[in-house]
Design a protein around this motif. Structure first.
Motif, PDB file in Angstrom:
ATOM      1  N   SER A   1       1.134   8.913  -6.197  1.00  0.00           N
ATOM      2  CA  SER A   1       1.206  10.316  -5.772  1.00  0.00           C
ATOM      3  C   SER A   1       2.316  11.037  -6.517  1.00  0.00           C
ATOM      4  CB  SER A   1       1.451  10.385  -4.259  1.00  0.00           C
ATOM      5  OG  SER A   1       0.355   9.815  -3.566  1.00  0.00           O
TER       6      SER A   1
ATOM      7  N   CYS B   1      -9.499   4.646   2.857  1.00  0.00           N
ATOM      8  CA  CYS B   1      -8.568   3.524   2.916  1.00  0.00           C
ATOM      9  C   CYS B   1      -8.636   2.863   4.290  1.00  0.00           C
ATOM     10  CB  CYS B   1      -7.150   4.030   2.624  1.00  0.00           C
ATOM     11  SG  CYS B   1      -6.929   4.502   0.890  1.00  0.00           S
ATOM     12  N   THR B   2      -8.853   3.631   5.298  1.00  0.00           N
ATOM     13  CA  THR B   2      -8.988   3.049   6.624  1.00  0.00           C
ATOM     14  C   THR B   2     -10.228   2.165   6.671  1.00  0.00           C
ATOM     15  OG1 THR B   2      -7.901   4.986   7.573  1.00  0.00           O
ATOM     16  CG2 THR B   2      -9.182   3.593   9.078  1.00  0.00           C
TER      17      THR B   2
ATOM     18  N   SER C   1       0.841  -1.204   0.000  1.00  0.00           N
ATOM     19  CA  SER C   1       0.000   0.000   0.000  1.00  0.00           C
ATOM     20  C   SER C   1       0.867   1.242   0.000  1.00  0.00           C
ATOM     21  CB  SER C   1      -0.926  -0.025   1.221  1.00  0.00           C
ATOM     22  OG  SER C   1      -1.774  -1.155   1.153  1.00  0.00           O
ATOM     23  N   ASP C   2       1.933   1.248   0.799  1.00  0.00           N
ATOM     24  CA  ASP C   2       2.782   2.430   0.834  1.00  0.00           C
ATOM     25  C   ASP C   2       3.524   2.631  -0.489  1.00  0.00           C
ATOM     26  OD1 ASP C   2       1.930   2.748   3.401  1.00  0.00           O
ATOM     27  OD2 ASP C   2       3.718   1.830   4.316  1.00  0.00           O
TER      28      ASP C   2
ATOM     29  N   ARG D   1      -9.474  -1.010   4.758  1.00  0.00           N
ATOM     30  CA  ARG D   1      -8.516  -1.854   5.482  1.00  0.00           C
ATOM     31  C   ARG D   1      -9.208  -2.605   6.620  1.00  0.00           C
ATOM     32  NH1 ARG D   1      -5.312   2.044   6.563  1.00  0.00           N
ATOM     33  NH2 ARG D   1      -4.235   2.015   4.560  1.00  0.00           N
TER      34      ARG D   1
ATOM     35  N   SER E   1      -8.896   8.375  -0.482  1.00  0.00           N
ATOM     36  CA  SER E   1      -8.537   9.205   0.662  1.00  0.00           C
ATOM     37  C   SER E   1      -8.129   8.322   1.836  1.00  0.00           C
ATOM     38  CB  SER E   1      -9.707  10.117   1.048  1.00  0.00           C
ATOM     39  OG  SER E   1     -10.827   9.329   1.419  1.00  0.00           O
ATOM     40  N   GLU E   2      -7.569   8.968   2.838  1.00  0.00           N
ATOM     41  CA  GLU E   2      -7.133   8.200   4.006  1.00  0.00           C
ATOM     42  C   GLU E   2      -8.305   7.598   4.769  1.00  0.00           C
ATOM     43  OE1 GLU E   2      -4.774  10.475   6.660  1.00  0.00           O
ATOM     44  OE2 GLU E   2      -4.219   8.772   7.930  1.00  0.00           O
TER      45      GLU E   2
ATOM     46  N   THR F   1      -2.289  10.666  -2.418  1.00  0.00           N
ATOM     47  CA  THR F   1      -3.145   9.500  -2.580  1.00  0.00           C
ATOM     48  C   THR F   1      -2.761   8.461  -1.528  1.00  0.00           C
ATOM     49  OG1 THR F   1      -3.236   9.918  -4.965  1.00  0.00           O
ATOM     50  CG2 THR F   1      -3.974   7.759  -4.193  1.00  0.00           C
ATOM     51  N   HIS F   2      -3.770   7.792  -0.996  1.00  0.00           N
ATOM     52  CA  HIS F   2      -3.555   6.677  -0.090  1.00  0.00           C
ATOM     53  C   HIS F   2      -4.059   5.420  -0.763  1.00  0.00           C
ATOM     54  CE1 HIS F   2      -2.514   9.180   3.458  1.00  0.00           C
ATOM     55  NE2 HIS F   2      -3.282  10.087   2.823  1.00  0.00           N
TER      56      HIS F   2
ATOM     57  N   ALA G   1       0.858   3.808  -3.227  1.00  0.00           N
ATOM     58  CA  ALA G   1       0.411   5.171  -2.951  1.00  0.00           C
ATOM     59  C   ALA G   1       1.506   6.172  -3.260  1.00  0.00           C
ATOM     60  CB  ALA G   1      -0.018   5.273  -1.486  1.00  0.00           C
TER      61      ALA G   1
END
Lengths: 331, 187
Positions: free
Chosen positions: B132, B161-162, B124-125, B165, B157-158, B139-140, B128
């Protein structure tokens, strides 16, 4: 009584005598006796030749010993005019009705031959056959003054029209038939045609007729040629006949004044009417470029107008990402 | 659709005589080839500290992608997908494609170094950071699901994404998570 009639009566008596002396079956097959003197001279009287028959002989009906009342059958009606003419030409042999009535007392009728053995009307004497008794009865007088009926053919064609007094044949040109005579009303005064008709341009009443310029020799020659064609009753369109459905149009063309077809120098030459530009064009290309994958199916070029969609800018990846970034979960 | 061509025939050159592995990428001239499991084991060992490693790797991938886009600031989806997929593939990180589920934008990573849950945060990191860097938008990303050798990551968005997840941690499928996200969005 003429000698001809006397000769024919003698022929009848001879035939009756031969019939009574011959067997009954021979009577039905008796040949016709020629009625004309010329034919009688060619053929013997005693033994008439038998006629060919296509049907088996038919037993004639028995003849009664006791003479019934005399029944005289009239001659058969002819089926057509041709037969009728032939019968009535020979009808001068027939006995007048008054004479037959007088002869009925001493005569006995002979049964007519069966229908199968009848002969054509033009070869058999259709006059009533009367049996003559053996007694020495004087021959029945024949009235010569009575004319036999005759049929005359009357022609259905109308009698030729008398020549009109207003248009004597001498005054016309020999090659010019005035075609306008058929379209002139009945009450109109007679028109004297002395030359080719010339159409004038419309003018005010009382105004002087404009001077007509002399036509060119070529036009005059063509005019005379067409007038001669009209005078000879030549069809305007040689490829059409009266059986064609548009022959009426041909006739209508014939009654058109011939001079109207050729403009003279005085007539204004009109410019041709403008032809409209709209016309139907073939859209399909003349050559086929379609590949035949199914030969049994006809090929056709499908032409369609494709309207491209409006130029819509494709969303960029950035725009798509922005829409996704805009998503927010509730709560 | 216009695809940008890139010379792949000499992207990786293995010189066995010198023991050098050359990458003909726009930004890297030399590389060290290690087994994919080694990267997965390193990521698992770092845990929450794998962020700098992901950022470092993402910077290299994004640099190659931008170089392939030739400075296009607003590329089309196809061009962007081609550039990112090629940048990942040149390093042996697999390939990727983009998809849409409604307004939700997803990235399907095929043949990643690992599909294990310990690799999900690193993936994911990395994704993103690459997106970005290519688009210029913060971007997340979050792994919505995985099937076999494929990871499905949601890009958004964060908070979204939360949400994804958390749903994925419960074992919910990616389609169900995205449907729930789209039905529950208040955009």
């Amino acid at each position: 009584m003429s000698a001809d009639i006397v000769a024919r009566l003698e022929t009848l008596l001879a035939r009756v005598v031969s019939r009574r002396s011959a067997p009954r079956t021979a009577v039905a097959e008796a040949a016709p006796v020629p009625t004309s003197p010329a034919a009688q001279a060619d053929k013997p009287r005693s033994v008439p030749p038998p006629l060919p028959r296509s049907t088996p002989p038919v037993e004639p009906p028995p003849v009664a010993e006791v003479a019934p009342p005399a029944i005289i059958e009239p001659p058969a009606e002819p089926e057509s005019g041709e037969y009728g003419a032939a019968v009535f030409e020979d009808a001068d042999v027939e006995l007048p009705a008054s004479d037959i009535t007088e002869a009925e007392a001493g005569l006995e009728p002979v049964a007519p031959p069966p229908a199968a053995s009848r002969e054509p009307l033009d070869t058999i004497d259709t006059s009533p056959v009367l049996a003559v008794p053996h007694t020495d009865a004087p021959p029945a007088p024949v009235a010569a003054a009575v004319e036999p009926p005759r049929i005359e053919l009357v022609r259905s064609d109308p009698p030729p029209a008398p020549p009109t007094a207003s248009e004597p044949a001498e005054e016309r040109p020999p090659s010019v038939e005035p075609p306008v005579a058929e379209i002139i009303p009945a009450g109109a005064p007679p028109v004297k045609v002395t030359g080719p008709l010339v159409l004038d341009a419309p003018r005010a009443p009382g105004a002087a007729r404009p001077a007509v310029a002399a036509e060119s020799p070529a036009v005059a020659a063509k005019r005379q040629e067409v007038l001669a064609a009209f005078g000879a009753a030549m069809p305007a369109t040689s490829d059409l006949t009266d059986e064609d459905p548009d022959h009426v149009e041909t006739r209508a063309f014939r009654i058109t004044p011939p001079a109207a077809a050729f403009p003279t120098g005085a007539e204004p030459v009109l410019a041709p009417a403008p032809v409209p530009a709209a016309r139907i064009e073939r859209v399909e290309p003349p050559t086929r470029t379609t590949v035949l994958y199914a030969p049994e199916l006809p090929t056709a070029t499908v032409s369609a107008v494709v309207h491209p969609p409006a130029a819509v800018s494709a969303p960029s990846f950035r725009a798509l990402l922005e829409r996704s970034l805009a998503l927010r979960p509730r709560g | 659709m216009a695809l940008r061509t890139h010379p792949l025939e000499k992207a990786v050159t293995v010189d066995l005589s010198t023991g050098r592995l050359a990458l003909a990428t726009p930004t890297v001239s030399r590389a060290v080839a290690v087994p994919a499991e080694w990267l997965a084991q390193a990521v698992a060992a770092l845990g929450a500290n794998a962020g700098p490693l992901a950022a470092s790797l993402a910077a290299a991938v994004a640099a190659d992608a931008r170089a392939m886009l030739a400075g296009d600031a607003d590329p089309s989806p196809e061009a962007c997908a081609s550039a990112v997929a090629l940048a990942l593939a040149q390093r042996g990180l697999g390939t990727c494609s983009f998809g849409r589920f409604g307004d939700a934008l997803t990235l399907t990573w095929s043949a990643p170094p690992s599909a294990e849950p310990a690799f999900h945060a690193f993936a994911s990191d990395l994704v993103a950071a690459v997106v970005s860097a290519v688009t210029g938008l913060a971007t997340h990303a979050a792994v919505a699901g995985h099937a076999g050798d494929t990871l499905t990551l949601f890009l958004g968005s964060e908070p979204a994404c939360t949400f994804v997840r958390e749903r994925a941690a419960r074992g919910e499928g990616s389609a169900s998570i995205l449907a729930t996200l789209l039905g529950a969005t208040s955009a």
